[in-house]
Design a protein around this motif. Sequence first.
Motif, PDB file in Angstrom:
ATOM      1  N   ALA A   1     -21.509 -14.811  -0.387  1.00  0.00           N
ATOM      2  CA  ALA A   1     -21.033 -14.598  -1.564  1.00  0.00           C
ATOM      3  C   ALA A   1     -19.983 -15.453  -2.227  1.00  0.00           C
ATOM      4  N   VAL A   2     -18.267 -15.120  -1.381  1.00  0.00           N
ATOM      5  CA  VAL A   2     -17.535 -15.945  -1.787  1.00  0.00           C
ATOM      6  C   VAL A   2     -17.089 -17.216  -1.650  1.00  0.00           C
ATOM      7  N   GLY A   3     -17.562 -17.416  -0.384  1.00  0.00           N
ATOM      8  CA  GLY A   3     -18.043 -18.882  -0.356  1.00  0.00           C
ATOM      9  C   GLY A   3     -18.899 -19.717  -1.392  1.00  0.00           C
ATOM     10  N   LEU A   4     -20.327 -19.207  -2.068  1.00  0.00           N
ATOM     11  CA  LEU A   4     -20.430 -19.513  -3.059  1.00  0.00           C
ATOM     12  C   LEU A   4     -19.899 -19.520  -3.636  1.00  0.00           C
TER      13      LEU A   4
ATOM     14  N   VAL B   1     -15.200 -27.058  -0.009  1.00  0.00           N
ATOM     15  CA  VAL B   1     -15.288 -26.876   1.659  1.00  0.00           C
ATOM     16  C   VAL B   1     -15.532 -25.823   2.473  1.00  0.00           C
ATOM     17  N   MET B   2     -13.837 -25.602   1.507  1.00  0.00           N
ATOM     18  CA  MET B   2     -13.474 -23.822   2.183  1.00  0.00           C
ATOM     19  C   MET B   2     -14.860 -23.296   1.775  1.00  0.00           C
ATOM     20  N   GLY B   3     -16.008 -23.186   0.574  1.00  0.00           N
ATOM     21  CA  GLY B   3     -16.797 -22.312   0.215  1.00  0.00           C
ATOM     22  C   GLY B   3     -17.787 -22.571   1.222  1.00  0.00           C
ATOM     23  N   VAL B   4     -18.435 -23.654   1.727  1.00  0.00           N
ATOM     24  CA  VAL B   4     -19.081 -24.062   2.655  1.00  0.00           C
ATOM     25  C   VAL B   4     -18.543 -23.764   4.435  1.00  0.00           C
ATOM     26  N   VAL B   5     -17.944 -23.767   4.639  1.00  0.00           N
ATOM     27  CA  VAL B   5     -16.833 -23.015   5.617  1.00  0.00           C
ATOM     28  C   VAL B   5     -17.035 -21.631   5.692  1.00  0.00           C
ATOM     29  N   LEU B   6     -16.732 -20.937   4.651  1.00  0.00           N
ATOM     30  CA  LEU B   6     -17.061 -19.800   4.844  1.00  0.00           C
ATOM     31  C   LEU B   6     -18.541 -18.580   5.055  1.00  0.00           C
ATOM     32  N   SER B   7     -19.269 -19.438   3.632  1.00  0.00           N
ATOM     33  CA  SER B   7     -20.828 -19.693   3.936  1.00  0.00           C
ATOM     34  C   SER B   7     -21.418 -19.426   5.048  1.00  0.00           C
ATOM     35  N   LEU B   8     -21.150 -20.437   5.486  1.00  0.00           N
ATOM     36  CA  LEU B   8     -21.950 -21.267   6.752  1.00  0.00           C
ATOM     37  C   LEU B   8     -21.150 -19.737   7.930  1.00  0.00           C
ATOM     38  N   ALA B   9     -20.371 -19.566   7.837  1.00  0.00           N
ATOM     39  CA  ALA B   9     -19.487 -18.669   9.106  1.00  0.00           C
ATOM     40  C   ALA B   9     -20.526 -16.994   8.494  1.00  0.00           C
ATOM     41  N   GLY B  10     -19.980 -16.995   7.385  1.00  0.00           N
ATOM     42  CA  GLY B  10     -20.984 -15.935   6.627  1.00  0.00           C
ATOM     43  C   GLY B  10     -22.763 -15.521   7.376  1.00  0.00           C
ATOM     44  N   VAL B  11     -22.888 -16.768   7.529  1.00  0.00           N
ATOM     45  CA  VAL B  11     -24.533 -16.546   7.422  1.00  0.00           C
ATOM     46  C   VAL B  11     -24.628 -16.202   8.642  1.00  0.00           C
TER      47      VAL B  11
END
Length: 184
Positions: free
Chosen positions: A37-40, A63-73
Amino acid sequence: MTAPSRAMFRAMPAPVLIPNRPLIARLLLLFWVAEIAVGLLFVAAGHGLLRPAENGGAIVLMVMGVVLSLAGVVMAGHCWRIASLAGNAIEMTEAGLLDRRLSARPIAWEAIDWKVIFNGRSYSLQMNIAEPARSTAGIFWPARALGLFSRVLRQPEFNVPALGTGLSADDIGKRMAGFKPPGV
């Protein structure tokens, strides 16, 4: 015909069954969902900041948001697998290693090259799986995604997580050693 080796006559130990204890994985699942959620939110905020005169900060934020979201997934998928597992997490038998958080089918001991690694803060039990066992094991997507990261770091590809077992990686490694010593 070659002479039988000493290892061929070694008796296999009794099966080792390690039950799944999903409480910590369930709590971590909440954390990883929050990270998604934070990444998005970062992606949305970066998109909102995009302007012709913007100097690149919005792109960095996205880019930071995409990386956070992918790691979170990936980590949420890993924790979901542990949290939703009924029965034993790990079974070590003569047939091989069945880590139900890693694969759908047992992996023959001959195909596993494993070691316990200390990374400066904690231990992890990591392994490479030789073909054709690697292809036929039915390895789940979170383990494959984490394996890509391990290969980038030049570490063994797969991890036998201690999460959800109540044991340390070293304890799991000691139980595995009876079936196949590391690096053999």
